[in-house]
Design a protein around this motif. Sequence first.
Motif, mmCIF file in Angstrom:
data_model
loop_
_atom_site.group_PDB
_atom_site.id
_atom_site.type_symbol
_atom_site.label_atom_id
_atom_site.label_comp_id
_atom_site.label_asym_id
_atom_site.label_seq_id
_atom_site.Cartn_x
_atom_site.Cartn_y
_atom_site.Cartn_z
ATOM 1 N N ALA A 23 79.990 -4.368 107.467
ATOM 2 C CA ALA A 23 79.014 -3.867 106.517
ATOM 3 C C ALA A 23 79.143 -2.368 106.489
ATOM 4 O O ALA A 23 79.987 -1.788 107.160
ATOM 5 N N ALA A 24 78.277 -1.723 105.706
ATOM 6 C CA ALA A 24 78.339 -0.269 105.646
ATOM 7 C C ALA A 24 78.163 0.319 107.033
ATOM 8 O O ALA A 24 78.859 1.234 107.430
ATOM 9 N N ASP A 25 77.208 -0.215 107.809
ATOM 10 C CA ASP A 25 76.996 0.257 109.170
ATOM 11 C C ASP A 25 76.883 -0.904 110.145
ATOM 12 O O ASP A 25 77.599 -0.972 111.130
ATOM 13 N N LYS A 26 75.968 -1.834 109.840
ATOM 14 C CA LYS A 26 75.679 -2.932 110.753
ATOM 15 C C LYS A 26 75.680 -4.253 109.996
ATOM 16 O O LYS A 26 75.578 -4.293 108.775
ATOM 17 N N GLY A 27 75.767 -5.346 110.743
ATOM 18 C CA GLY A 27 75.724 -6.670 110.135
ATOM 19 C C GLY A 27 74.905 -7.626 110.977
ATOM 20 O O GLY A 27 74.588 -7.349 112.133
ATOM 21 N N THR A 28 74.542 -8.772 110.390
ATOM 22 C CA THR A 28 73.804 -9.824 111.085
ATOM 23 C C THR A 28 74.635 -11.095 111.086
ATOM 24 O O THR A 28 75.163 -11.506 110.050
ATOM 25 N N GLU A 134 72.096 -6.183 113.948
ATOM 26 C CA GLU A 134 72.573 -4.827 114.225
ATOM 27 C C GLU A 134 73.917 -4.820 114.950
ATOM 28 O O GLU A 134 74.163 -3.996 115.831
ATOM 29 N N LEU A 135 74.800 -5.750 114.574
ATOM 30 C CA LEU A 135 76.148 -5.737 115.134
ATOM 31 C C LEU A 135 76.984 -4.685 114.414
ATOM 32 O O LEU A 135 76.947 -4.586 113.185
ATOM 33 N N ASP A 136 77.748 -3.907 115.172
ATOM 34 C CA ASP A 136 78.716 -3.014 114.540
ATOM 35 C C ASP A 136 79.703 -3.845 113.737
ATOM 36 O O ASP A 136 80.079 -4.946 114.146
ATOM 37 N N HIS A 137 80.115 -3.316 112.574
ATOM 38 C CA HIS A 137 81.074 -4.078 111.792
ATOM 39 C C HIS A 137 82.375 -4.205 112.579
ATOM 40 O O HIS A 137 82.790 -3.307 113.302
ATOM 41 N N GLY A 138 83.012 -5.377 112.468
ATOM 42 C CA GLY A 138 84.214 -5.643 113.236
ATOM 43 C C GLY A 138 84.668 -7.076 113.115
ATOM 44 O O GLY A 138 84.105 -7.865 112.365
#
Length: 228
Positions: A23-28, A134-138
């Motif tokens: 995502a731009a910063d974080k993902g769920t 709030e997972l870092d994108h990856g």
Amino acid sequence: MKKRYLIVLLVLILAVASMPVFAADKGTLTIENATIGKIYSAYKIFDVTNSGDAYAYTIADSSQWYQEITNDPDPPFLLEKIETSTGKYNVSIPDENLAFNWLQSKADAIRNQSPAITPDAELTAESTRLEFTELDHGYYFITSELGSIVTISNFSYNIQIIDKNQEPVLLSKEVSHSCEQNSWADFCSAAIGDILNFRIQAFVPKYHKDKRVYRYTFTDEMDAGLTY
């Protein structure tokens, strides 16, 4: 003589999306059909950057996964050094099936603490729906105490996967004369001609491996001490 008990499951069809997460910063990342009380662990294998529909994976040589890949004589990932960055590599995946199998073997090894890799996030399921927020994108894969969950084909900002590693478990077999609430027991005494009631309790998952389950059949065989 055999008694058959049928349990019919109405299975809600859930949308399945896959890793990587970005995502731009974080993902769920949401896990449906999670097993209550079991620990789920999220491991980020690669960083990912994207622009529109285009994306790229990278890994740093300080990553614990970099050591796992480079120490493998035949890894499923190709690394190419980024000359403009210190200690960073572009990653490509020539064969997703080989990558899946490699991650599956690593999940099995991690459960045995060899290698001892620390998860990026870890949660215990309190319901059948579990959310990593709030997972870092990856590029991630998820393990559970029941087995591994690995999906590596589709991409979205917030994704949903289904835990298909559950196994059916017979919890109890009980008998009662009256079916009253406190009358159920593991065994009882009965005379010829008495009518007895039997019940079973079981955990029945919605999936068997990658197949949805609609019906379970329980077969009860007569004990060797009974004649008929």
